[in-house]
Design an enzyme around this catalytic site. Structure first.
Site, PDB file in Angstrom:
ATOM      1  N   GLY A  51       1.001  -1.249  -0.006  1.00  0.00           N
ATOM      2  CA  GLY A  51      -0.286  -0.111   0.060  1.00  0.00           C
ATOM      3  C   GLY A  51       0.920   1.126   0.036  1.00  0.00           C
ATOM      4  N   SER A  52       0.285   2.308  -0.263  1.00  0.00           N
ATOM      5  CA  SER A  52       1.190   3.657  -0.403  1.00  0.00           C
ATOM      6  C   SER A  52       1.920   3.976   0.891  1.00  0.00           C
ATOM      7  CB  SER A  52       0.221   4.706  -0.695  1.00  0.00           C
ATOM      8  OG  SER A  52      -0.801   4.731   0.323  1.00  0.00           O
ATOM      9  N   GLU A  54       3.306   1.953   2.878  1.00  0.00           N
ATOM     10  CA  GLU A  54       4.421   1.178   3.281  1.00  0.00           C
ATOM     11  C   GLU A  54       5.460   1.735   2.330  1.00  0.00           C
ATOM     12  OE1 GLU A  54       0.863  -0.662   2.944  1.00  0.00           O
ATOM     13  OE2 GLU A  54       0.895   0.424   4.493  1.00  0.00           O
ATOM     14  N   GLU A  73      -4.923  -9.572   1.723  1.00  0.00           N
ATOM     15  CA  GLU A  73      -4.392  -9.387   3.141  1.00  0.00           C
ATOM     16  C   GLU A  73      -4.353 -10.913   4.064  1.00  0.00           C
ATOM     17  OE1 GLU A  73      -4.758  -4.994   1.957  1.00  0.00           O
ATOM     18  OE2 GLU A  73      -6.051  -6.947   1.967  1.00  0.00           O
ATOM     19  N   HIS A  96      -1.231  -2.649   4.901  1.00  0.00           N
ATOM     20  CA  HIS A  96      -1.489  -1.286   4.524  1.00  0.00           C
ATOM     21  C   HIS A  96      -2.688  -0.787   5.631  1.00  0.00           C
ATOM     22  CE1 HIS A  96      -2.258   2.380   2.508  1.00  0.00           C
ATOM     23  NE2 HIS A  96      -3.576   1.837   2.001  1.00  0.00           N
ATOM     24  N   HIS A 303     -17.463 -26.647  21.761  1.00  0.00           N
ATOM     25  CA  HIS A 303     -18.023 -25.892  20.614  1.00  0.00           C
ATOM     26  C   HIS A 303     -19.475 -25.657  20.775  1.00  0.00           C
ATOM     27  CE1 HIS A 303     -18.691 -25.975  16.046  1.00  0.00           C
ATOM     28  NE2 HIS A 303     -18.714 -24.561  16.704  1.00  0.00           N
ATOM     29  N   GLY A 422     -11.001 -22.110  13.948  1.00  0.00           N
ATOM     30  CA  GLY A 422     -12.260 -22.459  13.512  1.00  0.00           C
ATOM     31  C   GLY A 422     -12.632 -21.579  12.357  1.00  0.00           C
TER      32      GLY A 422
END
Length: 548
Positions: A51-52, A54, A73, A96, A303, A422
Site C-alpha cells: 500500500g502507499s 508502506e 491481506e 496497509h 463448541h 475454526g
C-alpha cells in the site's frame, strides 16, 4: 541467527556483525536499523500486500531478503502463519493501514489462536497530517487488532520505531507465542535512528519444581492414567517426550478437541482417538480413568453448550500448559505453567513407575470400497496409501476432518497443520507458507470447496514460487459443516439450511487463471493415478475431487 524454540533470541556473537556497523550512527535511518534487526533475528522473508503508506519501508530492499507477495491481506497473514510455524521463528508481515489490517483480521485471529509468532508492521499516514483525519489513515491504530494480538503500539516518535519492532519480536516469541502489531507512519522510515543495542532474551520457561513434583506423584500413583495432548506439544518440539511419557506409564492418549497440530503418532498402540468439543462427549470418553493429564491444550475446548461435570467422577485433572490464561480458567485440578518440553523432561526424570496393563487398542476403521460419486473416506484412504509419511498435510476441510482422523493418519512430528480458531481462509495460504518454510518437503493442502474460496488467491503465490504443493479440493458443492451441524440447533431432517449450497464453481478454471495447473476427477478408478501424478510433479497443482 534465527530465534530458537528452546534457546536464546538474538545472542551477542562477535562473528555476527551489524550490517550497518560501517555507517556512522548519524547516517543510520529507521529503515537501516529495522533491516539490521530483521537480519539478526532471521525475519528476512517479508509477507505483504503493498500500500502507499508502506512504500518507503521497501526503498533499497536488501538483496538477501525475500518479498512474498499475497494478493489479499488474509492470504498474506495465512502464508506468514504457516511459515512461522514451519520455521519456529516469528514471521514479518507488512499490511496497509486500517483497510489492510481489517482485511487480515480473520487470519490474524487464527494466528492468535494458533499461538503463531508474527510481527505485523502496519502502514500509517504521515505524522504531520494525522490530526486532520487524512485519507487512508488508521484512527487508534494500536487498538484496531485488539484483543487478537499479544501487544500493539504506534510509537510516539520516529526514532522509537526500531526499538518497538524489537520489543514486538521478543513479545511474539515469548510463550505463549502470538502475533503483535506495530503501526509505523509513512515518514518515519527516513528519519535518523540510533543503532539498536544487542540483547539476549531467554524464552525457555521452566515450571515450578513443586508443581511438577505434585503432578508426577499423582501420575505415579494413578491406576489408570490418561493423557490428552494438544497443539503446544508439537509446537514446543516435545513429540519424543510425550511418546516416552505415555509409554512409561502405559497411558492411553487422546487428541484434544480442535487441536491444530498432530502431537502423538496416530497409529501408536496407545493412541485412543480424538475428543469431541462437547462436555458430555469428553466426560464419557474419559470415564474410568482416575487421572487426566492434559498436555499442551486447554481443559477443555467446547463448541456447544453442555451440562454436568467437566471431568468424570473419581478423576483428578492436571494440566501442563505454556499459557497462564489457560491455566487460570481451567475449571478444576492442578496446573503447571511453562515450556511443555521442559515440563515433560522433568516428569521423565522421575523413577520409572510400576508397569501397568496396556489399555485396549483403538479400533481401526475397515477399508472402504470405491463408489460413484466417491466418498470422502475413499479419497482420503487413497491419499493415505500414496503419500509419504514425511509429507506435510495442511488441512481446512471441517466437514471432512472426522473422516480424515479415521482414514488419513499422521504419524510424524510437524506433518500436520490446521487452524485452532475454526475461522476459514487459513489453509490454502498456510500451505504456501509451510512450503516456503520447509524447502524440499512435499505439502498437501487438503481443502473443502467452501473453505478454499476465502483465500484462493494463494494459488497465485504458490505458482509464482513454484512450490511443491498439491491442493486437493474436496468438492461436495455445499457448506457441509454447517448442514451437518444444523441439527444441534434444532433443524429437522427436512429443514432447509439457508446459504449453504455452492453449485456451479469451476475450481480447475480458477486455478488455471491464477497460474496453477488443475484437474477434475470424479472416476474412482482414476483417482490413484491422478494423485500420483500430482504428488510427483514437483510443483504446484490442484486436484478437484467430486465427492458425495
Amino acid at each position: 541467527m534465527t530465534g530458537s524454540t528452546f534457546g536464546l533470541l538474538d545472542p551477542l556473537d562477535a562473528a555476527d556483525g551489524l550490517a550497518a556497523a560501517s555507517l556512522p550512527a548519524t547516517a543510520l535511518t529507521v529503515r537501516d536499523a529495522v533491516y539490521d534487526l530483521m537480519r539478526r533475528v532471521g525475519m528476512t522473508s517479508v509477507f505483504a500486500n503493498p500500500g502507499s503508506t508502506e512504500l518507503p519501508m521497501f526503498r533499497g530492499f536488501p538483496d538477501d531478503f525475500r518479498y512474498v507477495l499475497g494478493l489479499q491481506e488474509a492470504s498474506v497473514v495465512g502464508m506468514a502463519d504457516g511459515y512461522a510455524q514451519a520455521t519456529r521463528n516469528a514471521s514479518l508481515v507488512n499490511l496497509h493501514s486500517a483497510a489492510g489490517v481489517g482485511n487480515a483480521m480473520g487470519n490474524l485471529f487464527t494466528a492468535y489462536k494458533n499461538r503463531t509468532p508474527m510481527v505485523v508492521v502496519a502502514g500509517q499516514q504521515a505524522r504531520g497530517i494525522l490530526p486532520f483525519d487524512p485519507f487512508l489513515s488508521s484512527s487508534n491504530a494500536a487498538d484496531l487488532p485488539r484483543p487478537y494480538v499479544k501487544w500493539s503500539t504506534e510509537p510516539a516518535r520516529a526514532q522509537d520505531v526500531p526499538l518497538a519492532i524489537a520489543r514486538a519480536y521478543y513479545v511474539a516469541m515469548m510463550p505463549p507465542r502470538g502475533p503483535v502489531l506495530v503501526s509505523v507512519p509513512v515518514d518515519d522510515w527516513d528519519a535518523p535512528s540510533p543503532p539498536l543495542a544487542r540483547r539476549c532474551v531467554s524464552t525457555a520457561l521452566r515450571p515450578q519444581p513443586e508443581a511438577i513434583g505434585r503432578i508426577g506423584a499423582l501420575l505415579d500413583a494413578s491406576r489408570r492414567p490418561v493423557l490428552v495432548v494438544g497443539a503446544a506439544v508439537d509446537r514446543d518440539g516435545a513429540w519424543n517426550e510425550i511418546v516416552a511419557l505415555a509409554e512409561s506409564h502405559s497411558a492411553r492418549v487422546w487428541a484434544a478437541p480442535m487441536s491444530g497440530r498432530c502431537s502423538f503418532p496416530e497409529r501408536h498402540r496407545l493412541f485412543a482417538g480424538f475428543l469431541p468439543a462437547a462436555r458430555e462427549g469428553i466426560v464419557s470418553r474419559l470415564a474410568g480413568h482416575d487421572l487426566i493429564l492434559v498436555v499442551g491444550a486447554p481443559a477443555f475446548t467446547y463448541h456447544v453448550d453442555g451440562s454436568g461435570p467437566h471431568v468424570p467422577d473419581g478423576a483428578e485433572l492436571c494440566l501442563l500448559t505454556d499459557d497462564p490464561d489457560t491455566a487460570a480458567w481451567a475449571p478444576a485440578g492442578l496446573a503447571a505453567v511453562g515450556s511443555i518440553r521442559l515440563c515433560l523432561q522433568d516428569l521423565l526424570t522421575r523413577p520409572a513407575p510400576c508397569m501397568r496393563p496396556l489399555p485396549a487398542r483403538r479400533e481401526i476403521r475397515a477399508p472402504v470400497e470405491a463408489s460413484s460419486p466417491m466418498s470422502v473416506a475413499f479419497v482420503l484412504q487413497t491419499l493415505a496409501s500414496l503419500r509419504d509419511p514425511a509429507d506435510i498435510v495442511v488441512e481446512e476441510a471441517p466437514s471432512a476432518r472426522p473422516v480424515m482422523q479415521d482414514y488419513l493418519p499422521h504419524v510424524r512430528s510437524e506433518t500436520f497443520y490446521t487452524m485452532d480458531s475454526g475461522g476459514l481462509g487459513y489453509g490454502m495460504p498456510a500451505a504456501v507458507g509451510v512450503a516456503l518454510g520447509k524447502p524440499g518437503r512435499r505439502v498437501i493442502g487438503l481443502i473443502g470447496d467452501g473453505s478454499s474460496l476465502y483465500s484462493i488467491q494463494a494459488l497465485w503465490s504458490a505458482s509464482q514460487h513454484k512450490l511443491p504443493i498439491t491442493f486437493v479440493i474436496l468438492n461436495n458443492r455445499r457448506y457441509a459443516a454447517l448442514q451437518d451441524f444444523a441439527p444441534a440447533f434444532g433443524f429437522g431432517p427436512h429443514d432447509k439450511v439457508m446459504g449453504t449450497d455452492l453449485p456451479g464453481i469451476d475450481f480447475v478454471a480458477l486455478a488455471t487463471g491464477l497460474g496453477c495447473p488443475g484437474v477434475r476427477i470424479s472416476d474412482p478408478a482414476r483417482l490413484g493415478a491422478v494423485l500420483v501424478e500430482a504428488l510427483t510433479s514437483g510443483g504446484p497443482n490442484l486436484v478437484e475431487v467430486r465427492v458425495a
